[in-house]
Design an enzyme around this catalytic site. Structure first.
Site, PDB file in Angstrom:
ATOM      1  N   LYS B  78       0.857  -1.209   0.104  1.00  0.00           N
ATOM      2  CA  LYS B  78       0.030  -0.067  -0.102  1.00  0.00           C
ATOM      3  C   LYS B  78       0.883   1.211  -0.025  1.00  0.00           C
ATOM      4  CE  LYS B  78      -4.110   1.915   2.786  1.00  0.00           C
ATOM      5  NZ  LYS B  78      -4.859   1.717   3.864  1.00  0.00           N
ATOM      6  N   SER B 152      -9.287   1.705   2.971  1.00  0.00           N
ATOM      7  CA  SER B 152      -8.521   2.262   2.266  1.00  0.00           C
ATOM      8  C   SER B 152      -7.619   1.657   1.455  1.00  0.00           C
ATOM      9  CB  SER B 152      -7.805   3.532   2.974  1.00  0.00           C
ATOM     10  OG  SER B 152      -7.040   2.754   4.076  1.00  0.00           O
ATOM     11  N   SER B 176      -9.659  -0.690   7.226  1.00  0.00           N
ATOM     12  CA  SER B 176      -8.992  -0.556   5.862  1.00  0.00           C
ATOM     13  C   SER B 176      -8.396  -1.773   5.455  1.00  0.00           C
ATOM     14  CB  SER B 176      -8.016   0.591   5.748  1.00  0.00           C
ATOM     15  OG  SER B 176      -8.699   1.885   5.889  1.00  0.00           O
TER      16      SER B 176
END
Lengths: 482, 482
Positions: B78, B152, B176
């Site tokens: 990420k 997210s 997330s």
């Protein structure tokens, strides 16, 4: 019984012996009031139980019950802790309310047989280390009227130092349970956070507060701690911590102290010499003394009043600060008002910094069984406080302010007179849950030094041969086979 | 080796077998890029390593080393986690910086033999559960382009669901690491706070953040967790937590779920029925299912965005919010700007309320081995998000927002298709440190349900007979005699 009650040192052991030999609680309550009267200090108590009420409480105890560990023991309660039927003022008349039930800890002590005699004076809202910030007057230091009584638990320390009651409850956020002990030559036990419930206590900084215990001897302070400690589901910050019997002291504890370069005495060379002498006593007793740069701990200490935690004090009296600010002591108000400019972002940035500082302190704590510091760096006189109400107060917190921020327990012990006859003292500090371990070392230190008991003129007594302490409800005897 | 590489499911076990039989990391890296190309979704990665760089990394591994648990395993990261030589953007071009070293966890995975292939898209600054709040486009949900990818950690979930890499790193503050797993039918492991170092991670809420792991199987997620976990003294919020081998699952775990009256599905009856069916599977497997009123957990969840913790998000990007607010995604900016009105007093009042709510949740947690909740209450479509960018996002956090505030660990597991063929899934939740215990139950549940591996069309494989996991450096074998 040979000692007349008026000559009896008010330790738990002496009072238990007296009760076992036929003295009555009513006689002891009368003696408490007589001793208080003799001291002639109307600023010690904000509220005192009447002779009639004390007589009634004494009578209600019934026959002597040696199984109740505090049977017939009088004690005083700082006036930010509720006692049923007495007002709670936190030293602010406009804040006062009538407490209709005992604080959790007071209820436990009462269940153990103890009798609360009154509510003691304090720095208003427990904000201060000097004991002079109260509209109820300033309790006189029990040893020397020129020096401040210490705070915020001023009345509780003074009343114990005079030998009027064997113990008193204080509270401790920045050092309010240790500084006044040092200034009056008595023991100040600051438990691990959460060991003593805060239910029924006016908060200062809710995340950092604890009830504390003043006593004439380490043994008494630890006995009271054990009776008071219990998990309280109603207090969100209560923790199920051990309140263990005092173990045999480690014969060779690793004790870490600030090194010479990082010790702070603000010019008090007598205090400096006295601290080194105490370390020598500890070393002669078998301790390994390590010295370290104490800067990380000072950095933590600095955060207590310069950082976000001042907002906790504001949160505790938000209505008053907003609606009746003139009812707050002007020095206290000025300190707490600093929170008005602090944002939530500031608060979190403070927590991040504290987390980093905790990490910096951790290796020092990990390498030691306990820390040893001077309880106070120097004395502060009433005259100095009149000239400057803040700086001498801040200085007094040098060795205390970091302790609750780092989740440590502490025990302030008297070590006997310094070369100038003022009371010497140090504080032993260890991680949360190690209350019994530091008590054991503190007891050993007072056995070596035999300080006078506060202002009583009586030397620390011989201990009876240690017996296994009675087990609490949550403990059981185990025989291990294998 | 009989399966051509292009047909190989990218699980750790399959890749290890392939390597043992002579496949090279260079071939696998080529296959990763080919699979990514086939998916034709340019919004998955914000930065992708070049074919040349991947070939070089593959070559640098040297000969197959079965002792390195992730030897030759490609993974995605990420883009709020540093990978040396790649930019870190947190999905905000104006925030971007060049990372000159790996995040602590990336370095550990690389040391175990894994190869980072690129940086994945996310809701900007990891604020959101939808995956559409990014100037780098919206990754398509791997299973159904109508529904949001989830966030997210959108890119990390999608890239794993497509079987392009066996695992990917996300982060998880509000959910997330779990919500996008549920939306793409894969496993989302949200470790205990502090188990995986945050060094080299862009904070969202520093006190509540953790790196998370997406994988196709529970076994893979747990293997990666074990390789990644280690105490990091440089991260003030790192904790020395166990990263234990998966134990045998408890044959009769006590699993607590919300009762019918307190379950929330926002009208999604299919999700409601699917959740009950999963509880039935758990019960048939021997679990004791208790149902409770879930209100205390919802009350905690509510605090994450309505309470003081939004100030942590502000603190993380304070300079940008003050100096370049237009560079922040408008939805993200509106959410984070709410911190501007919050005082330090508000922050502490929030902590006090959380402490009280923790106490309310404690009896429920104490009475159970773990909780089981739907990972999401309902699906959200891209169209819905265009009409209302906030409410569908908030709804997605119903069963995730409380977890980090209560210091719990969680594992989102796919349970196979619902009656309408959308992916079903639940999350198992337990106190910090119980990561291995919930992994064991999660594995058992996927064995019972045999869901497809994300969007690959391949069913959850048979497990090899469990062997004792290799010991980590801090563990030793004990033979107990007596």
């Amino acid at each position: 019984m040979t000692t007349p009650l008026s000559d009896l040192p008010f330790t738990l052991a002496a009072l238990r012996d007296a009760y076992a030999s036929g003295v009555t609680p009513a006689e002891v309550m009368t003696e408490v009031l007589a001793r208080l009267e003799a001291v002639r200090d109307p600023a010690i108590f904000i509220h005192l139980a009447s002779a009639e009420d004390l007589a009634a409480e004494a009578a209600a105890l019934g026959a002597f019950d040696p199984d109740r560990p505090l049977w017939g023991i009088p004690f005083a309660v700082k006036d930010n802790i509720d006692v049923a039927g007495m007002p709670t003022t936190a030293a602010c008349p406009d804040y006062a309310y009538a407490a209709d039930s005992d604080a959790f800890v007071v209820a436990r002590l009462r269940a153990a047989g103890a009798i609360p005699v009154g509510k003691t004076n304090l720095d208003q809202f427990a904000t201060g280390l000097v004991g002079v910030r109260s509209p109820y007057g300033v309790p006189r230091n029990a040893l020397d009227a020129d020096i401040v009584p210490g705070g915020s638990s001023s009345g509780s320390a003074v009343v114990v130092a005079h030998g009027i009651v064997p113990f008193a409850l204080g509270t401790d956020t920045a050092g309010s349970g240790r500084v006044p002990a040092a200034l009056n030559g008595i023991v100040g036990l600051k438990p691990s956070l959460g060991a003593l419930s805060a239910s029924g206590v006016v908060p200062a900084c809710r995340t950092l507060d604890t009830i504390s215990i003043f006593a004439l001897t380490v043994m008494d302070a630890h006995d009271v701690f054990r009776a008071a400690a219990a998990f309280d589901p109603a207090d969100a910050y209560s923790r199920p911590l051990p309140a263990a019997p005092m173990p045999a002291p480690s014969p060779a504890p690793r004790i870490t102290a600030p090194d010479a370069a990082s010790l702070i005495f603000f010019g008090d060379d007598v205090q400096a010499a006295d601290f080194e002498a105490t370390l020598t006593t500890l070393a002669e007793g078998g301790a390994r003394i390590d010295r370290v740069d104490f800067k990380p701990f000072y950095d933590v200490a600095q955060m207590l009043y310069d950082g976000a935690w001042i907002a906790e004090r504001y949160a505790a009296i938000e209505d008053m600060m907003r609606d009746r600010p003139d009812a707050v002591h002007p020095v206290t108000r000025a300190i707490i008002a600093k929170a008005e400019g602090q944002s939530a972002v500031d608060a979190f940035n403070g927590f991040y910094r504290l987390a980093d500082l905790r990490r910096a302190c951790a290796p020092i704590l990990d390498a030691a069984d306990m820390l040893c510091v001077p309880t106070i760096p120097r004395f502060a006189t009433c005259a100095e406080l009149e000239a400057d109400p803040v700086a001498p107060n801040s200085n007094l917190g040098t060795y205390t302010n970091f302790v609750n921020l780092l989740d440590l327990c502490a025990l302030a012990v008297p070590t006997g007179p310094r070369s100038d006859s003022r009371p010497g003292g140090v504080t032993l500090i260890a991680p949360a849950g190690e209350d019994a371990a530091i008590a054991a070392q503190g007891l050993r230190l007072t056995e070596a030094r035999r300080p006078m008991l506060g202002a009583t003129g009586i030397e620390t007594p011989d201990l009876p041969n240690p017996e296994p302490a009675p087990l609490s409800g949550s403990e059981m005897t185990l025989a291990v086979c294998g």
